[in-house]
Design an enzyme around this catalytic site. Structure first.
Site, PDB file in Angstrom:
ATOM      1  CG  ASP A 131      -0.403  -0.476   2.673  1.00  0.00           C
ATOM      2  OD1 ASP A 131       0.948  -0.357   2.709  1.00  0.00           O
ATOM      3  OD2 ASP A 131      -0.942  -0.789   3.381  1.00  0.00           O
TER       4      ASP A 131
ATOM      5  CG  ASN B  98      -8.243  -1.861  11.985  1.00  0.00           C
ATOM      6  OD1 ASN B  98      -7.276  -2.344  11.733  1.00  0.00           O
ATOM      7  ND2 ASN B  98      -8.575  -0.740  11.507  1.00  0.00           N
TER       8      ASN B  98
END
Ligand code: PGA
Length: 243
Positions: free
Chosen positions: A67, A136
Site C-alpha cells: 500500500d 483493528n
C-alpha cells in the site's frame, strides 16, 4: 495454518527474516509482497545483514508493496516508498525496475489501481507475502468493512488506523486519510503468507484473526482460508490465544 510463537520482537524479526531468506534461497527470482509499519523494521534489518554476509542476493527478486498513502510523493519522508528506501532498499541490491509500490500521486486513482492489479498478474503473482496487522485486524489497508475488497483499491482509512499511525508524524493532523491498497484477493493469491505481530496491542486482533469467525469486520481473519499461512508472533501478541 502454522503459528510460531517467539520470545520477543528480536526473535520474531529473526524468524521472519529466515522465512523470507529461505524463499529467496529456493527461488532466486522470487516475487515478494512487502509491508511497512513498525513491525517489519527488525526483519528488514536482519535481511540486510544476511545480504551483507553474502547469504542472500536480491539481484533477481521482484517486490510489490501492499500500500501507499494517497497524496504523498515518494520523496515525502512519510510515504511508504521513502520508508522502504530508508529501511531496506538502500542497503540491498534490488534492481529499481523490480520495485513496485502504488503511486500515491496518481491523478487517476482508479487507473493506478488497475495498473497495479495488471502488473501483479503479469508478473505471475506473489510467491511470499509479508504482512503486519492493524489493531483493528486490517492487512495492508484493508480496513474492517461489510465486504472484502477484491483487488487494489482506493481506501478511506479508519479513525483507529489514523490514530495508530499518528505516532510516525510530528503533527497528527498530517496523517493522510486515504490510501491505495492491494485487496484481499491480491493477498490471498500469494502462494505463501507470513504475518508478523508483536506487542499486547495486537493480541485482540490476533485472537480474532486466528480463533474468531471469518468476517470482513476482521479482514485478517480471511487468512484462515489460505493454504499456506504462517503467523510469527511474540509472546505478547500471542498471549490471548487459547492454545
Ligand atoms: P505497525 O502497523 O507495524 O506499525 O503496527 C501494522 C499495520 O498497520 O498493518
Amino acid at each position: 495454518m502454522k503459528i510460531i510463537k517467539t520470545k520477543d520482537y528480536e526473535m520474531m524479526s529473526k524468524k521472519a527474516a529466515f522465512i523470507v531468506a529461505s524463499q529467496i534461497g529456493l527461488k532466486k527470482d522470487s516475487i515478494l509482497g512487502l509491508a511497512t509499519g513498525g513491525t517489519p523494521v527488525g526483519m528488514y534489518q536482519e535481511l540486510i545483514r544476511f545480504y551483507q554476509e553474502g547469504m542472500i542476493d536480491f539481484e533477481n527478486v521482484t517486490t510489490f508493496n501492499l500500500d501507499e498513502y494517497y497524496g504523498l510523493s515518494g520523496d515525502d519522508e512519510q510515504s511508504y516508498r521513502y520508508y522502504m528506501e530508508e529501511n531496506f532498499f538502500k542497503d540491498i541490491n534490488l534492481k529499481p525496475e523490480n520495485i513496485h509500490i502504488p503511486d500515491g500521486m496518481a491523478d487517476d486513482v482508479s487507473a493506478e489501481c488497475d495498473r497495479y492489479n495488471q502488473l501483479l498478474e503479469a508478473e505471475g503473482g506473489i510467491d511470499l507475502q509479508v504482512l503486519g496487522i492493524g489493531r483493528n485486524g486490517h492487512i495492508g489497508f484493508n480496513e474492517p468493512d461489510t465486504e472484502f475488497k477484491v483487488g487494489t483499491h482506493f481506501v478511506k482509512l479508519d479513525d483507529e488506523t489514523i490514530e495508530a499511525n499518528a505516532r510516525f508524524f510530528d503533527n497528527p493532523e498530517d496523517v493522510p486519510q486515504t490510501a491505495i491498497s492491494m485487496g484481499i484477493k491480491n493477498i490471498m493469491q500469494a502462494k505463501k503468507v507470513v504475518l508478523l505481530a508483536n506487542g499486547l496491542e495486537k493480541a485482540d486482533a490476533i485472537k480474532k484473526t486466528i480463533e474468531g469467525s471469518i468476517s470482513p469486520q476482521v479482514p485478517a481473519s480471511v487468512l484462515q482460508l489460505h493454504p499456506d499461512v504462517t503467523f510469527v508472533l511474540d509472546e505478547q501478541a500471542a498471549s490471548k490465544l487459547d492454545s
